[in-house]
Write a protein that holds these residues in place. Sequence first.
Motif, PDB file in Angstrom:
ATOM      1  N   THR A 181      16.759   8.091  -7.439  1.00  0.00           N
ATOM      2  CA  THR A 181      17.079   6.674  -7.575  1.00  0.00           C
ATOM      3  C   THR A 181      15.822   5.859  -7.318  1.00  0.00           C
ATOM      4  O   THR A 181      14.887   6.318  -6.648  1.00  0.00           O
ATOM      5  CB  THR A 181      18.173   6.245  -6.580  1.00  0.00           C
ATOM      6  N   GLU A 182      15.789   4.665  -7.851  1.00  0.00           N
ATOM      7  CA  GLU A 182      14.649   3.790  -7.604  1.00  0.00           C
ATOM      8  C   GLU A 182      14.658   3.354  -6.148  1.00  0.00           C
ATOM      9  O   GLU A 182      15.684   2.912  -5.613  1.00  0.00           O
ATOM     10  CB  GLU A 182      14.718   2.563  -8.513  1.00  0.00           C
ATOM     11  N   ALA A 183      13.523   3.483  -5.488  1.00  0.00           N
ATOM     12  CA  ALA A 183      13.440   3.127  -4.077  1.00  0.00           C
ATOM     13  C   ALA A 183      13.488   1.607  -3.909  1.00  0.00           C
ATOM     14  O   ALA A 183      12.797   0.871  -4.611  1.00  0.00           O
ATOM     15  CB  ALA A 183      12.157   3.681  -3.475  1.00  0.00           C
ATOM     16  N   THR A 184      14.321   1.172  -2.984  1.00  0.00           N
ATOM     17  CA  THR A 184      14.457  -0.270  -2.743  1.00  0.00           C
ATOM     18  C   THR A 184      14.037  -0.682  -1.338  1.00  0.00           C
ATOM     19  O   THR A 184      13.851  -1.864  -1.075  1.00  0.00           O
ATOM     20  CB  THR A 184      15.918  -0.702  -2.970  1.00  0.00           C
ATOM     21  N   ASN A 185      13.892   0.299  -0.441  1.00  0.00           N
ATOM     22  CA  ASN A 185      13.550  -0.022   0.951  1.00  0.00           C
ATOM     23  C   ASN A 185      12.215   0.589   1.351  1.00  0.00           C
ATOM     24  O   ASN A 185      12.042   1.081   2.466  1.00  0.00           O
ATOM     25  CB  ASN A 185      14.656   0.471   1.898  1.00  0.00           C
ATOM     26  N   VAL A 186      11.282   0.575   0.412  1.00  0.00           N
ATOM     27  CA  VAL A 186       9.960   1.164   0.660  1.00  0.00           C
ATOM     28  C   VAL A 186       8.888   0.098   0.488  1.00  0.00           C
ATOM     29  O   VAL A 186       8.929  -0.698  -0.446  1.00  0.00           O
ATOM     30  CB  VAL A 186       9.687   2.333  -0.316  1.00  0.00           C
ATOM     31  N   GLU A 187       7.934   0.099   1.403  1.00  0.00           N
ATOM     32  CA  GLU A 187       6.790  -0.796   1.298  1.00  0.00           C
ATOM     33  C   GLU A 187       5.518   0.021   1.104  1.00  0.00           C
ATOM     34  O   GLU A 187       5.364   1.088   1.703  1.00  0.00           O
ATOM     35  CB  GLU A 187       6.657  -1.670   2.554  1.00  0.00           C
ATOM     36  N   VAL A 188       4.624  -0.499   0.278  1.00  0.00           N
ATOM     37  CA  VAL A 188       3.351   0.166  -0.001  1.00  0.00           C
ATOM     38  C   VAL A 188       2.259  -0.530   0.800  1.00  0.00           C
ATOM     39  O   VAL A 188       2.139  -1.761   0.758  1.00  0.00           O
ATOM     40  CB  VAL A 188       3.019   0.112  -1.502  1.00  0.00           C
ATOM     41  N   PHE A 189       1.467   0.250   1.514  1.00  0.00           N
ATOM     42  CA  PHE A 189       0.382  -0.304   2.322  1.00  0.00           C
ATOM     43  C   PHE A 189      -0.949   0.226   1.800  1.00  0.00           C
ATOM     44  O   PHE A 189      -1.255   1.410   1.930  1.00  0.00           O
ATOM     45  CB  PHE A 189       0.564   0.068   3.798  1.00  0.00           C
ATOM     46  N   GLN A 190      -1.700  -0.671   1.181  1.00  0.00           N
ATOM     47  CA  GLN A 190      -3.033  -0.302   0.715  1.00  0.00           C
ATOM     48  C   GLN A 190      -3.975  -0.231   1.905  1.00  0.00           C
ATOM     49  O   GLN A 190      -3.779  -0.909   2.918  1.00  0.00           O
ATOM     50  CB  GLN A 190      -3.541  -1.329  -0.298  1.00  0.00           C
TER      51      GLN A 190
END
Length: 238
Positions: A181-190
């Motif tokens: 499923t498409e992730a909805t509760n994920v944050e990307v940290f560069q």
Amino acid sequence: MNRGIYPVVAGAITQERQLELLAHNLGNIHTTGFKKDDSVFGTILARSVGQPVAGFDLFPQVATVRPDTSQGTLKFTGHDMDVGLQGDGYLVVSTVDGLRHFRGGQLKINSKGELATQLDDPVLGENGPIKVPAGTMNIDRKGIVNVEGRQVGKLRIESLPPTTVAVKVGDRYWQVPNQVTEATNVEVFQASLEQANVNPSMELVNMIKVTRAYEQMQKAIQSMDEMTERMIRSANVQ
């Protein structure tokens, strides 16, 4: 032959397997995104001649090994090509063996101008590999990739259904199941990397416990062997 020795031998083999898992976890404490392995214990009924003897024919074993997918600590590195995830999700990578899930790490631009892992595998966006032109790259918390202020793609981030067990492929990649499923509760940290979720202190404590249990089983095996030898000598004297 004393049948009682078999469960003890099986127990020693099980402790040896547990020790291998703990050593593997400790050996990967510096592996970006590594998830430690936990063993699940069980028993197996031995195939023996005659009637089963309670406690003698049930052999302990490591029934299966399951990865602990809990979040690792995010560490700021300051390098724009480093990417870490916060939450239950995975980046999607295209490899020669098919699609793989990836928790992030040190990325690069490959020879085709695509955003890729250090293994040269393209990191996929919603529309395939992400072409990155020359310029300063920025990745926001939603995974949108911008170069010099212009959007060039959005990272494809997937989650697993609640009943799906994640399966490792090596120490960095994960197998992509049939249903995602498409992730909805994920944050990307560069400019950040997810550290291994291994607690070195706890793993060392567990290693000491397992080592002591293994030593006790060795002593029990030796005692049973000596007892059998005395019985044989006594029978020969008569």
